[in-house]
Design an enzyme around this catalytic site. Structure first.
Site, PDB file in Angstrom:
ATOM      1  N   PRO A  14       0.800  -1.220   0.000  1.00  0.00           N
ATOM      2  CA  PRO A  14       0.000   0.000   0.000  1.00  0.00           C
ATOM      3  C   PRO A  14       0.839   1.278   0.000  1.00  0.00           C
ATOM      4  CG  PRO A  14      -0.190  -1.162   2.098  1.00  0.00           C
ATOM      5  CD  PRO A  14       0.812  -1.885   1.292  1.00  0.00           C
ATOM      6  N   GLU A  15       0.685   2.041  -1.042  1.00  0.00           N
ATOM      7  CA  GLU A  15       1.245   3.392  -1.100  1.00  0.00           C
ATOM      8  C   GLU A  15       0.062   4.354  -1.157  1.00  0.00           C
ATOM      9  OE1 GLU A  15       4.391   3.855  -4.002  1.00  0.00           O
ATOM     10  OE2 GLU A  15       4.848   1.720  -3.929  1.00  0.00           O
TER      11      GLU A  15
END
Length: 289
Positions: A14-15
């Site tokens: 997750p960015e």
DNA sequence: ATAGGCGCCTGCTGGC
DNA sequence: TGCCAGCAGGCGCCTA
């Protein structure tokens, strides 16, 4: 609204776009709900969950969901803030309470009459969940860590100033949350390709025009990734059960040896700033042009 | 100031 | 077939 949101077992990275997608999908499922019970697993996350926090959040209603960099901010009654980082493998979902609980589920919040639950699952436990009693404490925490501006709020002047005064390479700069918040390994590589800049270039060696090209590229890549609901490398993120699609748009990340989409030169892979780094040796020259 | 390395953590993969 | 090293990486911490 989709009726179910099944959790998947695979992992994700997750960015900012993935976190934004989670926030957007969870908001309608969470805002207005009251937390009626909390259950924490015995295994600690990066930030251990305090049992005192169980009592603190119980009975409070969710007021709003937002995002700051890669951090998910759940605002509760009376300005209490529950802040969650997904780390490498974190998943935050709202599901029916009867949905079988998958392994590595570390936090469960009963909602309303207990028919639904907010669940935080994290295989590698690099994630964290922290409670702040008020907005000031949260702001202080972000401030102390030096969390940088949101990519969409970065001005040309700030960017050129920051890049002009450091001897670090571009890849390291993009990964530094103090310079700009929310960029991780995937979108750093994709942004550098978009800007046609070599990841090992020294930031201070860039002309202002080149630096600004990178600033715009970061925004553009992130915006497109958000539109595609983020990337699902071996899974998807979020609460709606829909997969991210941006992984199909990757032009360099994870494509070592593949032909560059622009010039057909094989994509190179090196190690930079401690991270695997992908780029086109022809489109992304190491000297200025 | 900055680079580099480590530790955290689990699951998957590739080589032998 | 089985084992194990290597790898994935966000973040915080340490040292040089």
């Amino acid at each position: 609204m989709p009726s179910t949101s099944e959790e998947k077992t695979e992992e994700n990275v997750p960015e900012l776009p993935e976190v934004e997608t989670v926030v957007r999908e969870l908001r309608p499922r969470l805002v207005g709900r009251r937390i009626t019970r909390v259950e924490a697993s015995a295994l600690p996350l990066r930030q251990p969950w305090s049992s005192a926090w169980n009592r603190a959040v119980t009975g409070r209603r969710v007021r709003e969901l937002s995002r700051r960099g890669k951090w998910i901010i759940i605002q509760l009654d009376r300005a209490m803030h529950l802040v969650i980082h997904l780390g490498m493998t974190g998943q935050l979902t709202v599901v029916a309470a009867r949905t079988p609980r998958l392994p590595h589920t570390h936090l469960v919040f009963d909602l309303d009459r207990g028919t639904r639950q907010l669940r935080f699952r994290d295989v590698r436990r690099f994630g964290s969940a922290t409670l702040y009693p008020n907005a000031a404490e949260l702001a202080h925490s972000f401030d102390e860590s030096g969390l940088g501006p949101e990519p969409f709020a970065v001005s040309s002047k700030y960017w050129c100033d920051r890049l002009g005064t450091t001897k670090r390479c571009l890849k390291a700069i993009l990964l530094d949350q103090r310079v700009v918040a929310g960029v991780g390994n995937i979108y750093a590589d994709e942004s550098l390709f978009e800007a046609e800049l070599h990841p090992a270039r020294l930031a201070s060696d860039l002309a202002d025009l080149e630096a600004d090209r990178l600033r715009v590229a970061v925004k553009s890549v992130l915006r497109q990734a958000i539109e595609q609901r983020g990337s699902s490398i071996r899974n998807y993120v979020g609460g709606s059960g829909l997969k991210g699609r941006y992984q199909d748009e990757f032009r360099v990340y994870g494509r070592a040896g593949d032909p560059c989409p622009c010039c057909r030169t094989p994509i190179a892979r090196i190690r930079l700033a401690g991270r695997s780094t992908h780029y086109c040796p022809k489109c992304q020259r190491s000297s200025s042009k």
